[in-house]
Design a protein around this motif. Structure first.
Motif, mmCIF file in Angstrom:
data_model
loop_
_atom_site.group_PDB
_atom_site.id
_atom_site.type_symbol
_atom_site.label_atom_id
_atom_site.label_comp_id
_atom_site.label_asym_id
_atom_site.label_seq_id
_atom_site.Cartn_x
_atom_site.Cartn_y
_atom_site.Cartn_z
ATOM 1 N N CYS B 166 105.138 -21.375 4.564
ATOM 2 C CA CYS B 166 104.808 -20.508 3.572
ATOM 3 C C CYS B 166 103.260 -20.583 3.501
ATOM 4 O O CYS B 166 102.605 -21.899 3.384
ATOM 5 N N GLU B 168 100.428 -21.384 1.466
ATOM 6 C CA GLU B 168 100.550 -21.957 0.498
ATOM 7 C C GLU B 168 99.177 -21.691 -0.327
ATOM 8 O O GLU B 168 99.082 -21.392 -1.668
ATOM 9 N N GLN B 297 109.068 -18.662 -2.052
ATOM 10 C CA GLN B 297 108.852 -19.031 -0.640
ATOM 11 C C GLN B 297 109.741 -17.980 0.221
ATOM 12 O O GLN B 297 110.791 -17.813 -0.352
ATOM 13 N N GLY B 328 104.366 -15.579 0.708
ATOM 14 C CA GLY B 328 105.442 -15.575 -0.255
ATOM 15 C C GLY B 328 105.214 -14.186 -1.123
ATOM 16 O O GLY B 328 104.569 -13.368 -1.016
#
Lengths: 346, 346
Positions: B166, B168, B297, B328
């Motif tokens: 993902c 982040e 996610q 996400g």
DNA sequence: TTGAAAGCGATACCAC
DNA sequence: GTGGTATCGCTTTCAA
């Protein structure tokens, strides 16, 4: 034909031996720590192992030794919190006892699960832990005569399968008591048929029985897996709206969430308008902030006792088959309240 | 020396051959479906297999064939919902592609995890999926030249490790925007140091950066693993009480629960007094009834793309190393509200 | 103390 | 179509 260390693939014990300038046997001895060898030999071997990044082939090793120091775990559904929690506990315990845990799962169908179990058997794991309410006992029992087997987390009483599980009946009764104690007079019980869900059937049946014994009217709601959760939930919403129930009891926390969401969306407050209960009490749904009223299974004990039992049976296959029912505890959350006056919402 | 079917232990191909009155070779052919054999032979073999309950020894098979049709998955923490969800997705995808997934985990320490990884390597799995933010990249990379490897679920950029994860940073920014958009002027950000938690560090750092960029004051709270969750939570409670923050951002949903509970117990309402955010959005915490405001996610995609990538690399090890960052989505729950007027509770 | 040799259970190539 | 045989990587006697 001399050994040519192939550039591709993992290095073998022969490569290590060549590198260290000793025999295969010597390497084997050093690595297993058995037999006698000089310090000189040990150092050379250790160095070669590091340089080559050698990792012994467990298949070859297991093939000759007949043991793998591995426990195979069959999990029903990798996404189930309950099995997940069990997994963590068992991993720890198995590791303490010198075993490694490998896990496989089916992907839903019984047939897959059988093949997942066979995969474990084909790996010649030393023991089997079956955590699934799906696979019929007979299919598990088939392997039991040849491999130590323990069923964990489901109320299995098959005469040839050892098992450790939460006392579903007692648990179902306890949580039903919470509802009855709160003064409810009519409750929906989401029932699951026996086939393919032994565990859930046992608990919901116990809930219904107990409620009736205490004079609470039970409205059964069919919650079999094949039915969409939304449809089950809708039925509960209708019952609540119609004032026919003031409480709903679910077979799992998971299903409880599926029911609570539509209730909330329908403007019904929990527990003011409807009380709801679950079953499992597994992290992360055991958080006081979430506040589920549910029956918490003794996961920690189930997991570690299952492993203990299994290892005992690996060491002594002649041990008598044992069934252990462990008691759970009620988790008092905020989803059960005193009986609301039906149909007086707003 | 004639073959005596030992009463103990699993039957071997020799037992089956004897029972069927054919050669090992014939049995092998029938079982693998390769080569030629008569219907007569097939029937005899199949019958013998059933009667004996024969399950081929995967070790012997793998030893000669060099392939196991198995993907090894290393999971950080069997009790983590995120890895659990990934596991379920991957299992399905791997199964579709003709691979079996076996899983191992460490029990917390880096060393355990390394040995769990080595166990997978020793089983000679065809490929490796590493799902753990704990094990340092170098230790994983060590095996990568010899076994196809993909890191899933952590923002790994190591030049020799393929990965799917993902995004982040983007995710941290998005969720920070939710807080900023709601008008908050001061927020606690629970920060995790980089070592041993690459993933969580990346997202909290992004949250803090974004908040600052939007003119929101950031009060860092040390949330490293070694610190007790209760102590972290207490710090947040104090900040909220003192009116120094009106929002708190957590690196995971799990930690979010740890924070929400004490806030609730301290009489602070969410989101009326304090808004709180999480990260992960994984079942079962994605339930609308629970109502977490968090970044979800793309587990489904991470899992299946990781398996696809891995299988591609198994088939062609020379494939270039690829790093995929997947976006996400924000889950709008009920834990973030407009900024409360600080210190005006009651 | 060390190395040579015999398997463990299955596959695959080989003549038959 | 079928069965013999070498072989995979390792452990385990057994001599030397």
């Amino acid at each position: 034909m001399h050994t040519t260390p192939r550039s591709a693939g993992q290095p073998t014990i022969v490569d290590v031996a060549a590198r260290a300038g000793v025999s295969k046997s010597a390497v084997s001895r050093v690595l297993s720590g058995t037999g006698r060898y000089s310090d000189e030999t040990r150092l050379r071997v250790e160095a070669a192992v590091v340089e080559l990044g050698y990792v012994a082939n467990a298949m070859a090793r297991g093939l000759v030794s007949g043991r793998t120091q591995t426990i195979g775990m069959l999990v029903r559904d990798a996404s189930s919190m309950l099995y997940t929690a069990l997994h963590a506990v068992m991993e720890r315990r198995a590791s303490d006892l010198g075993y490694r845990l490998v896990t496989t799962t089916g992907v839903g169908r019984v047939e897959d699960e059988r093949s997942a179990l066979a995969a474990l058997v084909s790996m010649r794991v030393d023991g089997l832990v079956v955590c699934s309410g799906l696979l019929p006992a007979d299919q598990i029992a088939e392997f039991a005569p040849r491999i130590a087997t323990v069923v964990a987390g489901r109320p299995e009483r098959h005469p040839s399968l050892a098992s450790v599980f939460c006392d579903e009946v007692e648990g179902g009764e306890r949580i039903a008591d919470v509802v009855a104690d709160a003064g409810h007079r009519a409750a929906a019980v989401l029932e699951v048929p026996e086939d393919f869900a032994i565990t859930q059937h046992a608990r919901t049946a116990a809930m219904a029985r107990r409620l009736r014994a205490r004079g609470v009217e039970v409205i059964p709601v069919d919650a079999r897996f094949s039915r969409a959760p939304a449809s089950v939930a809708a039925e509960v919403v209708d019952l609540a709206r119609a004032g026919r129930i003031t409480a709903a009891m679910c077979p799992t926390d998971r299903m409880m969430l599926d029911v609570c969401t539509p209730l909330m969306q329908a403007g019904l407050r929990i527990p003011d308008d409807v009380s709801v209960t679950g079953f499992d009490g597994v992290f992360p749904l055991d958080s006081p902030w979430i506040g589920l009223t549910t029956l918490q299974q003794p996961i920690e004990r189930i997991g570690s006792e299952a492993i203990d039992l299994l290892v005992a049976r690996i060491d002594d296959p002649s041990l008598p088959v044992e069934h252990r029912a462990l008691r759970g505890t009620v988790l008092h959350g905020r989803t059960v309240g005193p009986r609301a006056v039906p149909a007086s919402r707003g």
